[in-house]
Every structure is written in C-alpha cells, then in structure tokens.
Scaffold this active site. Structure first.
Site, PDB file in Angstrom:
ATOM      1  CG  PHE A   1      45.303  53.460  46.805  1.00 46.24           C
ATOM      2  CD1 PHE A   1      45.272  53.843  45.582  1.00 46.24           C
ATOM      3  CD2 PHE A   1      44.294  54.088  47.710  1.00 46.24           C
ATOM      4  CE1 PHE A   1      44.051  54.256  44.992  1.00 46.24           C
ATOM      5  CE2 PHE A   1      43.129  54.486  47.075  1.00 46.24           C
ATOM      6  CZ  PHE A   1      43.001  54.614  45.773  1.00 46.24           C
TER       7      PHE A   1
ATOM      8  CG  ASN B   1      39.106  51.893  48.219  1.00 42.82           C
ATOM      9  OD1 ASN B   1      38.581  51.595  47.019  1.00 42.82           O
ATOM     10  ND2 ASN B   1      39.856  52.924  48.103  1.00 42.82           N
ATOM     11  N   PRO B   2      38.684  47.782  47.619  1.00 38.04           N
ATOM     12  CG  PRO B   2      37.286  46.242  46.355  1.00 38.04           C
ATOM     13  CD  PRO B   2      37.337  47.633  47.324  1.00 38.04           C
TER      14      PRO B   2
HETATM   15  N1  SAM Z   1      42.125  50.926  51.975  1.00 40.81           N
HETATM   16  C1  SAM Z   1      43.019  51.920  51.507  1.00 40.81           C
HETATM   17  C2  SAM Z   1      42.310  53.068  51.069  1.00 40.81           C
HETATM   18  O1  SAM Z   1      41.290  53.190  50.896  1.00 40.81           O
HETATM   19  O2  SAM Z   1      43.038  53.886  50.736  1.00 40.81           O
HETATM   20  C3  SAM Z   1      43.804  51.165  50.120  1.00 40.81           C
HETATM   21  C4  SAM Z   1      42.827  50.871  49.070  1.00 40.81           C
HETATM   22  S1  SAM Z   1      43.587  50.492  47.567  1.00 40.81           S
HETATM   23  C5  SAM Z   1      42.598  51.088  46.384  1.00 40.81           C
HETATM   24  C6  SAM Z   1      43.567  48.624  47.526  1.00 40.81           C
HETATM   25  C7  SAM Z   1      44.595  48.073  48.517  1.00 40.81           C
HETATM   26  O3  SAM Z   1      44.183  46.596  48.394  1.00 40.81           O
HETATM   27  C8  SAM Z   1      46.061  47.912  47.923  1.00 40.81           C
HETATM   28  O4  SAM Z   1      46.850  48.533  49.303  1.00 40.81           O
HETATM   29  C9  SAM Z   1      46.324  46.578  47.478  1.00 40.81           C
HETATM   30  O5  SAM Z   1      47.604  46.353  47.721  1.00 40.81           O
HETATM   31  C10 SAM Z   1      45.449  45.945  48.204  1.00 40.81           C
HETATM   32  N2  SAM Z   1      44.935  44.627  47.903  1.00 40.81           N
HETATM   33  C11 SAM Z   1      44.884  44.181  46.564  1.00 40.81           C
HETATM   34  N3  SAM Z   1      44.315  42.898  46.290  1.00 40.81           N
HETATM   35  C12 SAM Z   1      44.376  42.389  47.378  1.00 40.81           C
HETATM   36  C13 SAM Z   1      43.715  41.043  48.231  1.00 40.81           C
HETATM   37  N4  SAM Z   1      43.630  40.074  47.083  1.00 40.81           N
HETATM   38  N5  SAM Z   1      44.092  40.981  49.442  1.00 40.81           N
HETATM   39  C14 SAM Z   1      44.425  42.149  50.157  1.00 40.81           C
HETATM   40  N6  SAM Z   1      44.730  43.118  49.927  1.00 40.81           N
HETATM   41  C15 SAM Z   1      44.749  43.349  48.437  1.00 40.81           C
HETATM   42  N1  GLN Z   2      39.105  55.552  42.754  1.00 39.19           N
HETATM   43  C1  GLN Z   2      40.541  55.494  42.600  1.00 39.19           C
HETATM   44  C2  GLN Z   2      41.245  56.125  41.400  1.00 39.19           C
HETATM   45  O1  GLN Z   2      40.945  57.147  41.736  1.00 39.19           O
HETATM   46  C3  GLN Z   2      40.459  53.875  42.220  1.00 39.19           C
HETATM   47  C4  GLN Z   2      40.551  53.171  43.390  1.00 39.19           C
HETATM   48  C5  GLN Z   2      40.339  51.563  43.513  1.00 39.19           C
HETATM   49  O2  GLN Z   2      40.494  50.886  42.595  1.00 39.19           O
HETATM   50  N2  GLN Z   2      39.922  51.222  44.483  1.00 39.19           N
HETATM   51  O3  GLN Z   2      41.481  55.705  40.491  1.00 39.19           O
END
Ligand code: SAM
Ligand code: GLN
Length: 282
Positions: A100, A197-198
C-alpha cells in the site's frame, strides 16, 4: 520535431519530451507536467530540479523508457510504484507493487501518536497492518519507542524492514507476519499504544483507477468496510492502552456501536477520520 533531433536523429532535449508526454497524463494526473518530470528524473538518474533547469540531452534508449513509463502511468498505474518511493513524514519510503502507498492523511495519525507518546512517556507501540512501515518506522524514527509491527502480507514485512533499515531504526522496529497482533500475543501486556491504518473500504465501493493497482487486502474489509474493527475489538482488550486508528469518514455512527466508549477525532479538513481510545490511568 526540434532542430536538434533533425541534426542527430537520436537525441532530444528532456524539456521537449516532457511537453510532449505530459499531455498523455492529463486524464490521470492532477499535475501532468510534474509527474512527467518525476518520471524523467527517475529514468535519467538526476534530481527533478535538474530536469527543469538543465538542458539535459536524452538518448533514444532513455526516451523510449520514459515513454513506456508515461504510457503505463496514463493507463492508471500508480506514479509511486513507477518512482519506487513515496514521501511520508518527511521520509522517503520505498514502495513497490504489492504494498500500500502511504497517504498524507495518515501523517496526521502519526503526529497525534507522537504527541501522546511524548505526553505519557510511552515505550512500546504496536502498528497493526504496517504495509510499507509508514506508521511504525516513523514512530520509531521520531520517538524513542519500540514498535511491534504486523502484517498479513509477506511483501509488507519485506518492504517495511527495508524501510526500517533505510531510516536507521532496525533496532526499534520489529515486524512479523500475522493477523492482527497474533505474532506478539505474549507481549500484549507490554504494548501501551496500538496504532493502525487498517483496510476499511466497502466491498462494493468504486475506487479511483490507480487505487485498484494496490493490494486488495490493504483496502477492502467486508461488505460494510468494518470487518477489521469488528474482529480486532472482539479479540483484544484495550484496558490500560491508548488506541488510534484511521477510519473512513462515513463510519463514525457504525463504529460507535462496534466500539462503545471510543472517541472520534477530525482531520485538519474537519472530517472524522480517527478512532481514539485512551484507557491509561496516568
Ligand atoms: N500502515 C500502512 C500505511 O498506513 O501506509 C499500510 C496501511 S494499508 C491500508 C493496510 C495494511 O494492513 C495492508 O498492508 C494489509 O496487508 C494489512 N492487513 C489487512 N488485514 C490485516 C490483519 N487482519 N492483520 C494484519 N495486517 C492486516
Ligand atoms: N483512504 C484509502 C484510499 O485512498 C483507503 C485506505 C484504507 O482502507 N485504509 O483508498
């Protein structure tokens, strides 16, 4: 065709090329000229300022690579995957397909977390779903805290480690592959703050074209986009801890039901974008 190309047939000044190529980006980019400059600078191995100010000659080979990348971008491929980096909290984070791309709004979460870490003298922080390591590596860099980071994606583990190394915090950033905080179950008591940030996008949401190139497990969280929060707060007690998580702007009402007692904080543009729990006694 410019005069120089007429003479040699193989060389072209970069600025002419940018003028020509930036028009291809006008449907995908907010600033097509800047994006064309950044792509050219990456291929030529120079700073973007040099592309603007110096009369750089571009070889036929370089020109065709730049053209190819601009075409890829014109088809919606994210700029930061092409550049291989994204700036976050003033730091350059390595990014590539499968991870991401950090967003500017998440910087606000990090700023708030840093204030709280300082105010309470926190030492152990968790980053759930670390992705590129944007949150966790920044926290380790700008505070003395130890960060326990997790991600379900092997690529994220690899990339976040690379970023921890790049920013000199390998000694304070521990990342493990796994769901939620499963890899740190035995350390759960020690964790004072949980950041995340899930994924929070609804399955049915229509996203901009470039976002669709990002990993779906980073974005989507079930039919209503709330699966992550539902499962996290069902599994983990927040007693004695501080929690800060990013949320979608239309999710406050539903989240009040899922996480009773949580507060919601606005971002600088006035939208509720963060869930906050503070159950520390001092
Ligand atoms: N923290 C980073 C950022 O803010 O740029 C990445 C955020 S991205 C929106 C969500 C991340 O959560 C992804 O890398 C995904 O693989 C991971 N993820 C999704 N479900 C998860 C879970 N149940 N446990 C751990 N990681 C998870
Ligand atoms: N705000 C994100 C987007 O641009 C979504 C990120 C997320 O699910 N944490 O789509």
């Amino acid at each position: 065709m410019d005069a120089r190309e007429n003479v040699t047939g193989v060389e072209r000044k970069v600025w002419d090329l940018i003028r020509e190529l930036s028009s291809e980006l006008k449907n995908v980019a907010e600033n097509p000229v800047l994006e064309a400059i950044l792509i050219a600078a990456k291929v030529l191995g120079v700073r973007k300022e040099d592309v603007v100010t110096k009369d750089i000659i571009v070889s036929e080979k370089e020109k065709s690579i730049i053209k190819e990348l601009v075409e890829k971008r014109a088809n919606g491929y994210p700029l930061h995957y092409i550049l291989g980096e994204k700036e976050f909290m003033g730091l350059s984070f390595f990014v590539e397909e499968g991870v991401f791309i950090p967003r500017p709004e998440t910087e606000e979460l990090v700023e708030m977390a840093l204030d709280l870490i300082k105010r309470y003298g926190l030492r152990v922080v968790a980053d759930v779903g670390t992705g590129s390591g944007a949150i966790g590596v920044s926290i380790a860099k700008f505070s003395g805290a130890i960060v326990f980071a997790t991600d379900i994606s092997e690529k994220a583990v690899e990339v976040s480690l690379k970023n921890a190394k790049r920013h000199g915090v390998l000694d304070r950033f521990v990342v493990k592959r796994g769901r939620f905080l499963e890899p740190f179950e035995k350390d759960y008591e020690k964790i004072e703050m949980i950041l995340s940030n899930p994924p929070y996008v609804k399955m049915s949401a229509r996203l901009p074209q470039d976002v669709l190139f990002e990993p779906s497990e980073a974005l989507f969280a079930g039919e209503d986009g709330l699966d992550f929060y539902r499962e996290f707060f069902r599994r983990y007690s927040t007693e004695g801890k501080i929690v800060l998580m990013e949320i979608g702007e239309d999710q406050v009402e539903e989240l009040k039901k899922i996480v009773p007692g949580a507060a919601f904080l606005k971002d600088t543009s006035g939208r509720y974008r963060f869930l906050h729990i503070n159950r520390r006694s001092s």
